[in-house]
Scaffold this motif. Structure first.
Motif, PDB file in Angstrom:
ATOM      1  N   ALA A  84      54.482  27.792 -61.566  1.00 24.59           N
ATOM      2  CA  ALA A  84      54.443  27.775 -60.471  1.00 24.59           C
ATOM      3  C   ALA A  84      54.196  28.984 -59.641  1.00 24.59           C
ATOM      4  N   ARG A  85      52.511  29.810 -60.312  1.00 20.73           N
ATOM      5  CA  ARG A  85      52.274  30.351 -59.313  1.00 20.73           C
ATOM      6  C   ARG A  85      51.829  30.754 -58.572  1.00 20.73           C
ATOM      7  N   GLU A  86      50.919  29.108 -58.052  1.00 20.86           N
ATOM      8  CA  GLU A  86      50.758  29.469 -57.000  1.00 20.86           C
ATOM      9  C   GLU A  86      51.714  29.519 -55.835  1.00 20.86           C
ATOM     10  N   VAL A  87      52.065  28.636 -55.701  1.00 21.54           N
ATOM     11  CA  VAL A  87      53.672  29.239 -54.328  1.00 21.54           C
ATOM     12  C   VAL A  87      53.574  30.216 -54.400  1.00 21.54           C
ATOM     13  N   VAL A  88      54.622  30.853 -55.433  1.00 26.88           N
ATOM     14  CA  VAL A  88      54.687  31.769 -55.072  1.00 26.88           C
ATOM     15  C   VAL A  88      54.028  32.770 -54.493  1.00 26.88           C
ATOM     16  N   ALA A  89      52.638  32.840 -54.734  1.00 25.53           N
ATOM     17  CA  ALA A  89      51.897  33.859 -54.604  1.00 25.53           C
ATOM     18  C   ALA A  89      51.275  33.386 -53.286  1.00 25.53           C
ATOM     19  N   SER A  90      51.281  32.308 -52.512  1.00 24.04           N
ATOM     20  CA  SER A  90      51.301  31.220 -51.126  1.00 24.04           C
ATOM     21  C   SER A  90      51.966  31.754 -50.501  1.00 24.04           C
ATOM     22  N   GLU A  91      53.278  31.708 -50.866  1.00 24.12           N
ATOM     23  CA  GLU A  91      53.923  32.360 -49.889  1.00 24.12           C
ATOM     24  C   GLU A  91      54.329  33.896 -49.846  1.00 24.12           C
ATOM     25  N   LEU A  92      54.139  35.010 -50.722  1.00 25.27           N
ATOM     26  CA  LEU A  92      53.952  35.925 -50.281  1.00 25.27           C
ATOM     27  C   LEU A  92      53.019  36.296 -49.336  1.00 25.27           C
ATOM     28  N   LYS A  93      51.393  35.011 -50.075  1.00 25.31           N
ATOM     29  CA  LYS A  93      50.416  35.778 -48.922  1.00 25.31           C
ATOM     30  C   LYS A  93      51.180  35.396 -47.394  1.00 25.31           C
ATOM     31  N   ALA A  94      52.478  34.854 -47.392  1.00 19.83           N
ATOM     32  CA  ALA A  94      52.179  34.062 -45.726  1.00 19.83           C
ATOM     33  C   ALA A  94      53.376  35.100 -44.943  1.00 19.83           C
ATOM     34  N   LEU A  95      54.022  35.661 -46.031  1.00 20.24           N
ATOM     35  CA  LEU A  95      54.727  37.057 -45.616  1.00 20.24           C
ATOM     36  C   LEU A  95      54.011  37.851 -45.109  1.00 20.24           C
ATOM     37  N   GLY A  96      52.546  38.204 -45.353  1.00 23.53           N
ATOM     38  CA  GLY A  96      51.540  39.502 -45.142  1.00 23.53           C
ATOM     39  C   GLY A  96      51.673  40.467 -45.704  1.00 23.53           C
TER      40      GLY A  96
END
Length: 492
Positions: free
Chosen positions: A261-273
Motif C-alpha cells: 500500500a505504498r502508493e496510498v500512504v504516499a498519496s495521503e502524505l502528499k495531500a497533507l503537503g
C-alpha cells in the motif's frame, strides 16, 4: 474510553428506579452501616449514594456524566462529610476542581490543536511509512500508529481518524489481488480498534481511568508523577502490541495477499503537503509540555519551598503546565487565525471532566464517611491471598466488568472497593493493575467506541471479533497482573 451520549433518549427509567431503590434500602434499612463508632449513619448514606451511582454507571441508566454530578446534590443533603452544610458543599465541590481535572483539560486542548492542523494524521502516516507497507508490516504499522496517537488524544477520535485511512489501504491491496480481502480487512480494522484502546494506557492523559487512578492515589497520600505512570503504562503497551499483532496476523494472512500500500500512504502524505508552521508550533508546544510533565517531580521539589502556606503537589505542576500550553496555543496568532481556535475545542469531550470529578467526589465521600474502612473489614479475606493472587483477581474482575460497562465507570467502582480490600503492601499494584485492565476490552462492538466504529466498516464479523477479543482480554488481564506485580513496587 467508552463514552455515553448526553441525549435524554438514552435514559432507562427502569434502571433509574432500581438505582433509587438500592439507595433507599441502604439509607433507610437498619444495618451495621448506621452504627459505626464516631461517624453514625454517614457510612450508610455514602453507601446509598455510591450504590446508586455504581448501578446507574454500570447500566448506563443515564449518561454517565449526569451520574457523576449526583454527589454535588446528595452529599451535602445527607451530610456525608460530617456536620455543617457549608462544610459538605465545600468538601463535595473540591474534587471537581482537582489538579488532575486541569491536566486532562489542557491535554485535550493540545490534542484539539493537533487535530485542527492534521498533525496527528501526519504522525500516523509517517509511522506507517517507516515500518513498511507490505501487508505484514502494514498491519503492524496501523496498530503502532494508532496506539501512538491514542497516547495523546481520545481513543474515539483516534479510531475515527484511522478508519478512512485503513479502508483506503485495504482498497489498494484489494485492487492488486482482484478480490475482497475478507480476513486481512478485518485484521486491519481490528488493529485500529485494539491500537486505540491499548495506546491510552501508556500515559496519564491517555484515557480517563488513568486520571481517576492518579487522582485517587493523590487523595490517599501516594502521589504518582507523569514519568512514574509512564514507566509502568508505556512498557505494558509495548508488551501488548506484539501480542495483538500476532493474533491479528493469524487471521489476516488467511487471504491471498499481493502487493503493498505504498502508493496510498504516499498519496495521503502528499495531500497533507509540506509540514506547515502551525504544525511545528503545535509539535514544539507539545514536546515542551511533555518535557515539563516528565520533570514534574524535581520541579515540585524545587518550587515547594516558594509556595508558602500551600502544599504543592506534582499534580499542580502538571495541571499548570497543561493549562499554560493550552492558553499559549489559544493566544498564538498565525495568518489571521489562532493556532488553537475556539471552534476546535467544540470537538473535545469536555463531559469527561465531570466524570473525573464525580469519580473523585464519590471516592472522597466513601473515604471520609468511614464506609471505606467498613468495606475493607468485610473484604479482609482478600488480603490473605499472596500479592500476586490479589493482583490477578483484581485484573480479571476489572476486565470482566469493563466488558459490560464503560472503563471509567468500571474503575470508579473498583478503586474504592479494592483500596481497603487489598493488603497494604499490594494495594498500589492492585489498583494499578485494575486501572490498566479497565482499558483492555477487545471482544464486543459495544465494549468501546473504537470497537463500534470499526464494526461499522463492514469488515468485522462479531463471532470472529468475540473469539479473538476474548482471548486477548484474558492474555491482557494476566499480563497486566504479572507486569504490575513485578514493576509497580520498583517504580512507586
Amino acid at each position: 474510553m467508552k463514552e455515553a451520549t448526553l441525549s435524554t433518549s438514552r435514559l432507562k427509567p427502569w434502571a433509574i428506579g432500581v438505582g433509587f431503590a438500592i439507595a433507599a434500602l441502604l439509607a433507610l434499612v437498619d444495618s451495621p452501616l448506621h452504627h459505626q463508632a464516631g461517624v453514625g449513619s454517614r457510612p450508610a448514606f455514602a453507601a446509598a449514594i455510591a450504590g446508586l451511582m455504581a448501578f446507574w454507571w454500570l447500566t448506563e441508566a443515564a449518561p454517565i456524566y449526569w451520574t457523576a454530578c449526583v454527589p454535588l446534590v446528595a452529599y451535602p443533603l445527607f451530610g456525608v462529610f460530617g456536620d455543617g452544610f457549608s462544610k459538605n458543599v465545600q468538601a463535595t465541590a473540591a474534587p471537581y476542581f482537582d489538579p488532575y481535572i486541569f491536566l486532562f483539560a489542557g491535554g485535550m486542548a493540545i490534542a484539539a490543536a493537533m487535530q485542527q492542523w492534521n498533525l496527528h494524521r501526519r504522525i500516523a502516516l509517517g509511522i506507517m511509512r517507516g515500518i513498511g507497507t507490505d501487508p505484514r508490516r502494514l498491519l503492524a504499522g496501523v496498530l503502532v500508529a494508532t496506539a501512538f496517537i491514542s497516547l495523546w488524544i481520545t481513543n474515539t477520535a483516534t479510531a475515527t481518524m484511522m478508519v478512512p485511512i485503513g479502508i483506503a489501504l485495504i482498497a489498494q491491496l484489494e485492487s492488486r489481488t482482484g478480490g475482497r480481502l475478507r480476513w486481512y480487512g478485518m485484521a486491519v480494522m481490528l488493529a485500529i480498534a485494539y491500537g486505540s484502546n491499548l495506546g491510552g494506557i501508556g500515559t496519564k492523559i491517555g484515557t480517563a481511568p488513568n486520571g481517576q487512578f492518579a487522582g485517587f492515589l493523590e487523595r490517599i497520600g501516594q502521589p504518582i508523577s507523569f514519568i512514574q505512570f509512564s514507566l509502568v503504562g508505556l512498557p505494558f503497551v509495548l508488551l501488548m502490541l506484539p501480542v495483538a499483532w500476532a493474533m491479528l496476523w493469524r487471521i489476516g494472512r488467511r487471504d491471498r495477499l499481493a502487493g503493498d500500500a505504498r502508493e496510498v500512504v504516499a498519496s495521503e502524505l502528499k495531500a497533507l503537503g509540506e509540514i506547515a508552521t502551525p504544525e511545528k508550533i503545535v509539535a514544539a508546544t507539545f514536546f515542551a509540555a511533555a518535557a515539563l510533565w516528565i520533570a514534574s517531580q524535581p520541579l515540585t521539589t524545587i518550587l515547594a519551598p516558594l509556595a508558602t502556606g500551600f502544599r504543592l503537589r506534582t499534580a499542580h505542576i502538571e495541571g499548570a503546565v497543561a493549562m499554560l500550553a493550552a492558553v499559549a496555543l489559544l493566544c498564538w496568532p498565525y495568518g489571521g487565525r489562532r493556532i488553537l481556535e475556539p471552534r476546535s475545542l467544540a470537538t473535545v469531550p469536555w463531559e469527561t471532566l465531570l466524570l473525573l470529578g464525580g469519580g473523585f467526589a464519590m471516592a472522597a465521600g466513601i473515604q471520609e464517611s468511614g464506609l471505606s474502612a467498613f468495606l475493607g473489614a468485610q473484604l479482609s479475606a482478600i488480603a490473605d491471598f499472596p500479592p500476586l493472587g490479589q493482583i490477578v483477581l483484581a485484573s480479571l474482575a476489572t476486565v470482566a466488568l469493563s466488558a459490560v460497562a464503560s472503563n471509567s465507570a468500571a474503575i470508579a467502582v473498583m478503586l474504592v472497593v479494592l483500596k481497603d480490600a487489598a493488603s497494604p503492601d499490594a494495594m498500589t499494584s492492585v489498583l494499578f493493575a485494575a486501572t490498566i485492565a479497565s482499558s483492555c476490552d477487545f471482544a464486543l462492538p459495544a465494549g468501546t467506541p473504537p470497537n463500534a466504529i470499526v464494526f461499522g466498516s463492514g469488515y468485522v464479523r462479531i463471532p470472529v471479533m468475540a473469539r479473538l477479543g476474548a482471548g486477548l482480554d484474558l492474555i491482557a488481564a494476566l499480563l497486566c497482573a504479572l507486569w504490575c506485580w513485578a514493576v509497580v513496587p520498583r517504580v512507586l
